[in-house]
Design a protein around this motif. Structure first.
Motif, PDB file in Angstrom:
ATOM      1  N   ALA A  60      52.917  37.568  40.172  1.00  0.00           N
ATOM      2  CA  ALA A  60      53.029  36.248  40.809  1.00  0.00           C
ATOM      3  C   ALA A  60      52.214  35.186  40.089  1.00  0.00           C
ATOM      4  CB  ALA A  60      52.595  36.339  42.273  1.00  0.00           C
ATOM      5  N   SER A  61      51.155  35.593  39.425  1.00  0.00           N
ATOM      6  CA  SER A  61      50.259  34.636  38.773  1.00  0.00           C
ATOM      7  C   SER A  61      49.369  35.375  37.781  1.00  0.00           C
ATOM      8  CB  SER A  61      49.371  33.942  39.825  1.00  0.00           C
ATOM      9  OG  SER A  61      48.542  34.900  40.463  1.00  0.00           O
ATOM     10  N   LYS A  62      48.626  34.611  36.989  1.00  0.00           N
ATOM     11  CA  LYS A  62      47.668  35.235  36.078  1.00  0.00           C
ATOM     12  C   LYS A  62      46.607  35.992  36.867  1.00  0.00           C
ATOM     13  CE  LYS A  62      44.266  34.285  32.449  1.00  0.00           C
ATOM     14  NZ  LYS A  62      43.602  33.268  31.592  1.00  0.00           N
ATOM     15  N   GLU A  63      46.159  35.418  37.986  1.00  0.00           N
ATOM     16  CA  GLU A  63      45.139  36.070  38.801  1.00  0.00           C
ATOM     17  C   GLU A  63      45.635  37.427  39.308  1.00  0.00           C
ATOM     18  OE1 GLU A  63      46.140  32.986  39.098  1.00  0.00           O
ATOM     19  OE2 GLU A  63      44.369  31.707  38.844  1.00  0.00           O
ATOM     20  N   ALA A  64      46.882  37.461  39.806  1.00  0.00           N
ATOM     21  CA  ALA A  64      47.450  38.717  40.307  1.00  0.00           C
ATOM     22  C   ALA A  64      47.605  39.729  39.174  1.00  0.00           C
ATOM     23  CB  ALA A  64      48.795  38.449  40.967  1.00  0.00           C
ATOM     24  N   PHE A  65      47.984  39.246  38.002  1.00  0.00           N
ATOM     25  CA  PHE A  65      48.134  40.102  36.827  1.00  0.00           C
ATOM     26  C   PHE A  65      46.806  40.735  36.439  1.00  0.00           C
ATOM     27  CE2 PHE A  65      48.234  40.081  32.002  1.00  0.00           C
ATOM     28  CZ  PHE A  65      48.973  41.241  31.877  1.00  0.00           C
ATOM     29  N   VAL A  66      45.768  39.929  36.315  1.00  0.00           N
ATOM     30  CA  VAL A  66      44.462  40.439  35.892  1.00  0.00           C
ATOM     31  C   VAL A  66      43.874  41.372  36.946  1.00  0.00           C
ATOM     32  CG1 VAL A  66      42.107  39.801  35.243  1.00  0.00           C
ATOM     33  CG2 VAL A  66      44.042  38.442  34.418  1.00  0.00           C
ATOM     34  N   ALA A  67      44.076  41.048  38.216  1.00  0.00           N
ATOM     35  CA  ALA A  67      43.596  41.929  39.284  1.00  0.00           C
ATOM     36  C   ALA A  67      44.232  43.311  39.161  1.00  0.00           C
ATOM     37  CB  ALA A  67      43.900  41.320  40.645  1.00  0.00           C
ATOM     38  N   GLU A  68      45.520  43.334  38.861  1.00  0.00           N
ATOM     39  CA  GLU A  68      46.195  44.628  38.696  1.00  0.00           C
ATOM     40  C   GLU A  68      45.707  45.352  37.450  1.00  0.00           C
ATOM     41  OE1 GLU A  68      50.701  46.530  38.655  1.00  0.00           O
ATOM     42  OE2 GLU A  68      50.291  44.619  39.623  1.00  0.00           O
ATOM     43  N   LEU A  69      45.427  44.606  36.382  1.00  0.00           N
ATOM     44  CA  LEU A  69      44.895  45.220  35.167  1.00  0.00           C
ATOM     45  C   LEU A  69      43.573  45.924  35.441  1.00  0.00           C
ATOM     46  CD1 LEU A  69      45.392  42.541  32.338  1.00  0.00           C
ATOM     47  CD2 LEU A  69      46.931  44.342  33.073  1.00  0.00           C
ATOM     48  N   TYR A 104      56.832  36.627  35.086  1.00  0.00           N
ATOM     49  CA  TYR A 104      56.804  36.242  36.499  1.00  0.00           C
ATOM     50  C   TYR A 104      57.788  37.040  37.350  1.00  0.00           C
ATOM     51  CZ  TYR A 104      53.640  32.594  35.087  1.00  0.00           C
ATOM     52  OH  TYR A 104      52.540  31.922  34.600  1.00  0.00           O
ATOM     53  N   ASN A 105      58.593  37.867  36.716  1.00  0.00           N
ATOM     54  CA  ASN A 105      59.380  38.833  37.479  1.00  0.00           C
ATOM     55  C   ASN A 105      58.508  39.976  37.987  1.00  0.00           C
ATOM     56  OD1 ASN A 105      61.861  37.557  37.212  1.00  0.00           O
ATOM     57  ND2 ASN A 105      62.350  38.609  35.295  1.00  0.00           N
ATOM     58  N   PHE A 106      57.382  40.193  37.297  1.00  0.00           N
ATOM     59  CA  PHE A 106      56.500  41.301  37.635  1.00  0.00           C
ATOM     60  C   PHE A 106      55.220  40.867  38.343  1.00  0.00           C
ATOM     61  CE2 PHE A 106      58.695  42.842  33.721  1.00  0.00           C
ATOM     62  CZ  PHE A 106      59.404  43.875  34.314  1.00  0.00           C
ATOM     63  N   GLN A 140      49.803  34.598  24.720  1.00  0.00           N
ATOM     64  CA  GLN A 140      49.450  35.533  23.652  1.00  0.00           C
ATOM     65  C   GLN A 140      49.801  36.968  24.031  1.00  0.00           C
ATOM     66  OE1 GLN A 140      45.247  34.244  24.165  1.00  0.00           O
ATOM     67  NE2 GLN A 140      44.708  36.348  23.611  1.00  0.00           N
ATOM     68  N   ILE A 141      49.770  37.264  25.322  1.00  0.00           N
ATOM     69  CA  ILE A 141      50.184  38.594  25.775  1.00  0.00           C
ATOM     70  C   ILE A 141      51.695  38.745  25.638  1.00  0.00           C
ATOM     71  CG2 ILE A 141      50.320  40.141  27.775  1.00  0.00           C
ATOM     72  CD1 ILE A 141      47.663  38.833  28.717  1.00  0.00           C
ATOM     73  N   LEU A 142      52.426  37.707  26.047  1.00  0.00           N
ATOM     74  CA  LEU A 142      53.887  37.732  25.930  1.00  0.00           C
ATOM     75  C   LEU A 142      54.323  37.830  24.473  1.00  0.00           C
ATOM     76  CD1 LEU A 142      54.788  34.977  28.544  1.00  0.00           C
ATOM     77  CD2 LEU A 142      55.085  37.439  28.807  1.00  0.00           C
ATOM     78  N   ASP A 143      53.612  37.129  23.590  1.00  0.00           N
ATOM     79  CA  ASP A 143      53.950  37.178  22.166  1.00  0.00           C
ATOM     80  C   ASP A 143      53.750  38.585  21.605  1.00  0.00           C
ATOM     81  OD1 ASP A 143      54.578  34.526  22.201  1.00  0.00           O
ATOM     82  OD2 ASP A 143      52.697  33.840  21.286  1.00  0.00           O
ATOM     83  N   GLU A 144      52.705  39.264  22.071  1.00  0.00           N
ATOM     84  CA  GLU A 144      52.443  40.620  21.586  1.00  0.00           C
ATOM     85  C   GLU A 144      53.529  41.584  22.046  1.00  0.00           C
ATOM     86  OE1 GLU A 144      49.129  44.181  22.161  1.00  0.00           O
ATOM     87  OE2 GLU A 144      48.466  42.086  22.234  1.00  0.00           O
ATOM     88  N   VAL A 145      53.953  41.434  23.290  1.00  0.00           N
ATOM     89  CA  VAL A 145      54.967  42.328  23.852  1.00  0.00           C
ATOM     90  C   VAL A 145      56.379  41.893  23.463  1.00  0.00           C
ATOM     91  CG1 VAL A 145      55.851  43.312  26.019  1.00  0.00           C
ATOM     92  CG2 VAL A 145      53.414  42.852  25.760  1.00  0.00           C
ATOM     93  N   LYS A 146      56.486  40.612  23.062  1.00  0.00           N
ATOM     94  CA  LYS A 146      57.776  40.047  22.656  1.00  0.00           C
ATOM     95  C   LYS A 146      58.771  40.007  23.820  1.00  0.00           C
ATOM     96  CE  LYS A 146      57.423  41.177  17.749  1.00  0.00           C
ATOM     97  NZ  LYS A 146      55.990  41.533  17.813  1.00  0.00           N
ATOM     98  N   VAL A 147      58.318  39.410  24.916  1.00  0.00           N
ATOM     99  CA  VAL A 147      59.197  39.191  26.054  1.00  0.00           C
ATOM    100  C   VAL A 147      59.091  37.726  26.468  1.00  0.00           C
ATOM    101  CG1 VAL A 147      59.024  41.558  26.897  1.00  0.00           C
ATOM    102  CG2 VAL A 147      57.446  39.828  27.749  1.00  0.00           C
ATOM    103  N   PRO A 148      60.146  37.153  27.057  1.00  0.00           N
ATOM    104  CA  PRO A 148      60.112  35.748  27.477  1.00  0.00           C
ATOM    105  C   PRO A 148      59.199  35.543  28.680  1.00  0.00           C
ATOM    106  CG  PRO A 148      62.152  36.770  28.169  1.00  0.00           C
ATOM    107  CD  PRO A 148      61.464  37.772  27.284  1.00  0.00           C
ATOM    108  N   LYS A 149      58.768  34.303  28.862  1.00  0.00           N
ATOM    109  CA  LYS A 149      57.841  33.969  29.945  1.00  0.00           C
ATOM    110  C   LYS A 149      58.408  34.338  31.311  1.00  0.00           C
ATOM    111  CE  LYS A 149      54.861  30.194  31.500  1.00  0.00           C
ATOM    112  NZ  LYS A 149      54.458  28.782  31.285  1.00  0.00           N
ATOM    113  N   GLY A 150      59.692  34.169  31.477  1.00  0.00           N
ATOM    114  CA  GLY A 150      60.303  34.488  32.753  1.00  0.00           C
ATOM    115  C   GLY A 150      60.149  35.936  33.148  1.00  0.00           C
ATOM    116  N   SER A 151      60.111  36.815  32.145  1.00  0.00           N
ATOM    117  CA  SER A 151      59.953  38.237  32.429  1.00  0.00           C
ATOM    118  C   SER A 151      58.602  38.531  33.067  1.00  0.00           C
ATOM    119  CB  SER A 151      60.096  39.052  31.144  1.00  0.00           C
ATOM    120  OG  SER A 151      61.406  38.958  30.639  1.00  0.00           O
TER     121      SER A 151
END
Length: 201
Positions: free
Chosen positions: A51-60, A47-49, A34-45
């Motif tokens: 490593a995981s959902k946990e790492a993403f949320v920790a950074e948020l 994981y370029n930034f 749902q986050i990718l759909d809002e930003v309109k970027v592919p899933k691969g993009s």
């Protein structure tokens, strides 16, 4: 030369969309899709930034807390420069509740929302939460210390303990506000807390 800027722009968009979604739906209620759909970027993009959902949320969480503290410090230096420390503590409540109500009681404090449903074994997010809360407590403790020096608040309790009491009460009150969809109870709760802590000398 333009490519790094586009990449950074995408990363920033993912972070802002993530904060927006997780503030409303929490950790388990928010999917990467749902986050990718809002930003309109592919899933691969993604994981370029991250490593995981946990790492993403920790950074948020860290991004959110730093941005929140920067906004508060700017507010204290400009619009609220003539307020006393105790009045600044009250202003934090008022500003947050107005913003919460404007979102129809959906977008609460990210820290409170994530804390409410994070798994015990999610060490990355727990570490980020502890760091974010610690940074927020430092600002609040500094205000309480200034309020004590100005005779506004009782001096028999350490400012760090007052900050912890304030923070725990505030976070619990925010959860109650989300359920009740009304700010009055939270306003009264925080006003009672601060008036109880006021110096009566």
């Amino acid at each position: 030369m333009a490519r790094p800027r586009r990449s950074e722009s995408t990363r920033e968009a993912l972070i802002k969309a993530g904060i927006s979604q997780l503030s409303i739906y929490g950790y388990h209620g928010t999917g990467i899709k749902q986050i990718l759909d809002e930003v309109k970027v592919p899933k691969g993009s993604f994981y370029n930034f991250f490593a995981s959902k946990e790492a993403f949320v920790a950074e948020l969480i860290i991004y959110y807390s730093k941005d929140l503290l920067a906004q508060l410090n700017a507010y204290f230096q400009h619009q609220a420069k003539d307020l006393t420390p105790l009045e600044k503590l009250k202003a934090i409540n008022d500003l947050s509740l107005v913003k919460f109500a404007d979102s129809d009681f959906q977008a609460s404090c990210l820290i409170a929302t994530i804390s409410a449903d994070i798994d015990a074994d999610n060490s990355l997010c727990r570490q980020a939460l502890n760091q974010a809360v610690g940074d927020c407590l430092q600002l609040i403790a500094a205000l309480f210390e200034q309020a004590q020096q100005g005779g506004e608040v009782r001096r028999d309790i350490a400012p760090e303990q007052l900050a912890q009491l304030y923070w725990s009460t505030w976070q619990g009150a925010l959860l109650r506000t989300k359920v009740a969809k009304d700010t009055q109870e939270t306003r009264q709760c925080m006003e009672l807390l601060l008036s109880t802590l006021c110096s009566h000398n």
